[in-house]
Design a protein around this motif. Structure first.
Motif, PDB file in Angstrom:
ATOM      1  N   GLU A   1       0.851  -1.244   0.137  1.00 36.40           N
ATOM      2  CA  GLU A   1      -0.050   0.152  -0.072  1.00 36.40           C
ATOM      3  C   GLU A   1       0.892   1.225   0.026  1.00 36.40           C
ATOM      4  O   GLU A   1       1.843   1.055   0.406  1.00 36.40           O
ATOM      5  N   MET A   2       0.183   2.246  -0.421  1.00 34.82           N
ATOM      6  CA  MET A   2       1.037   3.535  -0.263  1.00 34.82           C
ATOM      7  C   MET A   2       0.496   4.352   0.830  1.00 34.82           C
ATOM      8  O   MET A   2      -0.616   4.752   0.777  1.00 34.82           O
ATOM      9  N   LYS A   3       1.333   4.930   1.641  1.00 37.17           N
ATOM     10  CA  LYS A   3       0.970   5.791   2.883  1.00 37.17           C
ATOM     11  C   LYS A   3       0.547   7.158   2.254  1.00 37.17           C
ATOM     12  O   LYS A   3       0.907   7.643   1.108  1.00 37.17           O
ATOM     13  N   ALA A   4       0.035   7.916   3.167  1.00 34.71           N
ATOM     14  CA  ALA A   4      -0.326   9.249   2.932  1.00 34.71           C
ATOM     15  C   ALA A   4       0.786  10.461   2.371  1.00 34.71           C
ATOM     16  O   ALA A   4       0.749  11.288   1.551  1.00 34.71           O
TER      17      ALA A   4
ATOM     18  N   PRO B   1       5.876   3.681   0.711  1.00 38.34           N
ATOM     19  CA  PRO B   1       5.400   2.198   0.707  1.00 38.34           C
ATOM     20  C   PRO B   1       5.077   1.710   1.798  1.00 38.34           C
ATOM     21  O   PRO B   1       6.196   1.826   2.675  1.00 38.34           O
ATOM     22  N   VAL B   2       4.152   0.757   2.179  1.00 38.55           N
ATOM     23  CA  VAL B   2       4.188  -0.082   3.380  1.00 38.55           C
ATOM     24  C   VAL B   2       3.554  -1.333   3.012  1.00 38.55           C
ATOM     25  O   VAL B   2       2.733  -1.521   2.066  1.00 38.55           O
ATOM     26  N   THR B   3       3.973  -2.499   3.561  1.00 33.81           N
ATOM     27  CA  THR B   3       3.571  -3.749   3.350  1.00 33.81           C
ATOM     28  C   THR B   3       3.214  -4.343   4.718  1.00 33.81           C
ATOM     29  O   THR B   3       3.365  -4.009   5.637  1.00 33.81           O
ATOM     30  N   LEU B   4       2.248  -5.582   4.437  1.00 32.00           N
ATOM     31  CA  LEU B   4       2.073  -6.452   5.625  1.00 32.00           C
ATOM     32  C   LEU B   4       3.216  -6.747   6.422  1.00 32.00           C
ATOM     33  O   LEU B   4       3.121  -6.741   7.755  1.00 32.00           O
ATOM     34  N   ALA B   5       4.295  -6.992   5.916  1.00 35.59           N
ATOM     35  CA  ALA B   5       5.385  -7.366   6.723  1.00 35.59           C
ATOM     36  C   ALA B   5       5.986  -6.159   7.426  1.00 35.59           C
ATOM     37  O   ALA B   5       6.325  -6.454   8.738  1.00 35.59           O
ATOM     38  N   ASP B   6       6.005  -4.727   7.200  1.00 36.19           N
ATOM     39  CA  ASP B   6       6.228  -3.697   7.791  1.00 36.19           C
ATOM     40  C   ASP B   6       5.392  -3.847   9.385  1.00 36.19           C
ATOM     41  O   ASP B   6       5.922  -3.636  10.160  1.00 36.19           O
ATOM     42  N   ARG B   7       4.138  -3.910   8.983  1.00 31.38           N
ATOM     43  CA  ARG B   7       3.207  -3.739  10.246  1.00 31.38           C
ATOM     44  C   ARG B   7       3.216  -4.812  11.151  1.00 31.38           C
ATOM     45  O   ARG B   7       3.283  -4.955  12.284  1.00 31.38           O
ATOM     46  N   ALA B   8       3.393  -6.197  10.398  1.00 30.33           N
ATOM     47  CA  ALA B   8       3.394  -7.421  11.237  1.00 30.33           C
ATOM     48  C   ALA B   8       4.875  -7.151  12.053  1.00 30.33           C
ATOM     49  O   ALA B   8       4.882  -7.826  13.294  1.00 30.33           O
TER      50      ALA B   8
ATOM     51  N   TRP C   1      12.194   3.212  22.808  1.00 30.60           N
ATOM     52  CA  TRP C   1      12.604   2.075  21.924  1.00 30.60           C
ATOM     53  C   TRP C   1      12.119   2.781  20.564  1.00 30.60           C
ATOM     54  O   TRP C   1      11.079   2.879  20.232  1.00 30.60           O
ATOM     55  N   VAL C   2      13.046   2.807  19.646  1.00 34.90           N
ATOM     56  CA  VAL C   2      12.936   3.418  18.303  1.00 34.90           C
ATOM     57  C   VAL C   2      13.029   2.362  17.173  1.00 34.90           C
ATOM     58  O   VAL C   2      13.853   1.747  17.282  1.00 34.90           O
ATOM     59  N   LEU C   3      11.799   2.211  16.567  1.00 37.69           N
ATOM     60  CA  LEU C   3      11.522   1.002  15.802  1.00 37.69           C
ATOM     61  C   LEU C   3      11.520   1.209  14.163  1.00 37.69           C
ATOM     62  O   LEU C   3      10.624   2.011  14.042  1.00 37.69           O
ATOM     63  N   ASP C   4      12.059   0.919  13.379  1.00 39.05           N
ATOM     64  CA  ASP C   4      11.817   0.905  11.700  1.00 39.05           C
ATOM     65  C   ASP C   4      11.877  -0.663  11.345  1.00 39.05           C
ATOM     66  O   ASP C   4      12.717  -1.350  11.208  1.00 39.05           O
ATOM     67  N   PRO C   5      10.606  -1.454  11.344  1.00 42.82           N
ATOM     68  CA  PRO C   5      10.612  -2.657  10.848  1.00 42.82           C
ATOM     69  C   PRO C   5      11.172  -2.838   9.734  1.00 42.82           C
ATOM     70  O   PRO C   5      11.944  -3.834   9.871  1.00 42.82           O
ATOM     71  N   ILE C   6      10.954  -2.229   8.828  1.00 41.45           N
ATOM     72  CA  ILE C   6      11.853  -2.295   7.460  1.00 41.45           C
ATOM     73  C   ILE C   6      12.266  -1.205   6.887  1.00 41.45           C
ATOM     74  O   ILE C   6      11.731  -0.250   6.385  1.00 41.45           O
ATOM     75  N   ASP C   7      13.559  -0.911   7.165  1.00 39.30           N
ATOM     76  CA  ASP C   7      14.325   0.151   6.754  1.00 39.30           C
ATOM     77  C   ASP C   7      14.806  -0.224   5.128  1.00 39.30           C
ATOM     78  O   ASP C   7      15.651  -1.126   4.876  1.00 39.30           O
ATOM     79  N   GLY C   8      14.364   0.268   4.210  1.00 42.39           N
ATOM     80  CA  GLY C   8      14.553   0.036   2.731  1.00 42.39           C
ATOM     81  C   GLY C   8      13.133  -0.872   2.186  1.00 42.39           C
ATOM     82  O   GLY C   8      13.593  -1.993   1.519  1.00 42.39           O
TER      83      GLY C   8
ATOM     84  N   HIS D   1      11.377  -0.358  -0.532  1.00 43.88           N
ATOM     85  CA  HIS D   1      11.788  -0.526  -1.849  1.00 43.88           C
ATOM     86  C   HIS D   1      12.543  -1.794  -2.241  1.00 43.88           C
ATOM     87  O   HIS D   1      12.223  -2.459  -3.035  1.00 43.88           O
ATOM     88  N   SER D   2      13.626  -1.571  -1.466  1.00 42.77           N
ATOM     89  CA  SER D   2      14.386  -3.079  -1.582  1.00 42.77           C
ATOM     90  C   SER D   2      13.762  -4.405  -1.214  1.00 42.77           C
ATOM     91  O   SER D   2      13.550  -5.315  -2.145  1.00 42.77           O
ATOM     92  N   PHE D   3      13.002  -4.391  -0.091  1.00 44.78           N
ATOM     93  CA  PHE D   3      12.298  -5.294   0.070  1.00 44.78           C
ATOM     94  C   PHE D   3      11.164  -5.742  -1.037  1.00 44.78           C
ATOM     95  O   PHE D   3      10.722  -6.975  -1.369  1.00 44.78           O
ATOM     96  N   ILE D   4      10.417  -4.936  -1.495  1.00 41.06           N
ATOM     97  CA  ILE D   4       9.505  -5.123  -2.364  1.00 41.06           C
ATOM     98  C   ILE D   4      10.072  -5.813  -3.605  1.00 41.06           C
ATOM     99  O   ILE D   4       9.459  -6.583  -4.364  1.00 41.06           O
TER     100      ILE D   4
END
Length: 266
Positions: free
Chosen positions: A33-36, A40-47, A81-88, A90-93
């Motif tokens: 999905e595309m955020k505001a 991009p964001v995916t189910l993997a980021d959120r999970a 605690w500062v979290l970035d579940p998937i940094d990158g 675009h690369s993941f996609i």
């Protein structure tokens, strides 16, 4: 409060949980999905972020949380605690295993503990104040760089720079370029991990948020490098997002001079 072994153990468990959430979606349908803000964001980021937050809510309920996907939870301990579940993302996609999960512990605005975890290749860099940075448990070090000319420079993409920042980056790129050897593009947080392990000399980026850079600081500095902004100031929770990683701190003045060879934006 100094970093305790229990903090490091918890960071490992957070990274384990994020990796378990991410791997099933890699190179499979991931619900893009595309955020505001058009990112991009995916189910993997959120999970992955949800999995880390569940652990923190259960074990460190008094600590704050800053997450890319689910925002800020205020705490009462002065720790975040500062979290970035998937940094990158675009690369993941694109199926490129050069993205990473970033986990930082920030105390009173100062990054004190950082994890860069590549869950597909199962590479984990961890840095903590007063301790040497490790990759899968083995210490790593940045490398010496005798001359800025010919230094290995990386950035994710100049297209991500604000217009006023591009000319400064290009001035730095010109200072390091030797012959046809130019900068390395792509990589996101993985570039900083490679610098910590002695494979790159410089990383330069702008427009980063706290969740993009907090984890990088202890990893790079614990390996002997330096993290700072484009004015040479330390990176904290209030930094504006102009980020430099310098493998050999002796080259700091050279890097700053190259960036300043055109007027600095403020």
């Amino acid at each position: 409060m100094p970093i305790r072994q229990s903090d490091i153990d918890l960071a490992h468990r957070l990274a384990d949980a994020a990796g378990d959430a991410i791997r099933p979606y890699f190179r499979t349908p991931h619900g893009l999905e595309m955020k505001a803000d058009s990112s991009p964001v995916t189910l993997a980021d959120r999970a992955a972020e949800s999995a880390m937050r569940r652990i923190l809510d259960a074990e460190r309920s008094g600590d704050g949380i800053v997450g890319e996907e689910f925002g800020v939870k205020d705490g009462v301990t002065g720790r975040q605690w500062v979290l970035d579940p998937i940094d990158g993302t675009h690369s993941f996609i694109a199926g490129r295993a050069i993205f990473g999960t970033l986990i930082a512990l920030v105390e009173d605005g100062w990054p004190m503990l950082g994890v860069i975890d590549q869950p597909v290749q199962r590479e984990r860099w961890i840095g903590a104040a007063g301790r040497p940075t490790t990759l899968n448990g083995a210490p790593v070090r940045t490398r010496a760089c005798a001359d800025l000319s010919g230094a290995a420079l990386a950035t994710t993409s100049p297209h991500l720079f604000a217009d006023d920042d591009v000319q400064h980056y290009m001035a730095l790129a010109a200072a390091v370029t030797r012959g046809r050897h130019g900068p390395l593009y792509g990589g996101d947080c993985y570039n900083y991990a490679l610098l910590a392990s002695g494979h790159l000399d410089l990383v330069c980026e702008s427009g980063l948020k706290l969740h993009d850079f907090a984890a990088l600081v202890p990893v790079v500095e614990g390996a002997g490098g330096r993290m700072c902004d484009w004015d040479g100031e330390p990176l904290t929770a209030t930094s504006a997002g102009h980020v430099l990683a310098i493998g050999d701190p002796a080259r700091t003045d050279d890097v700053l001079e190259a960036l300043r060879s055109v007027p600095h934006p403020h």
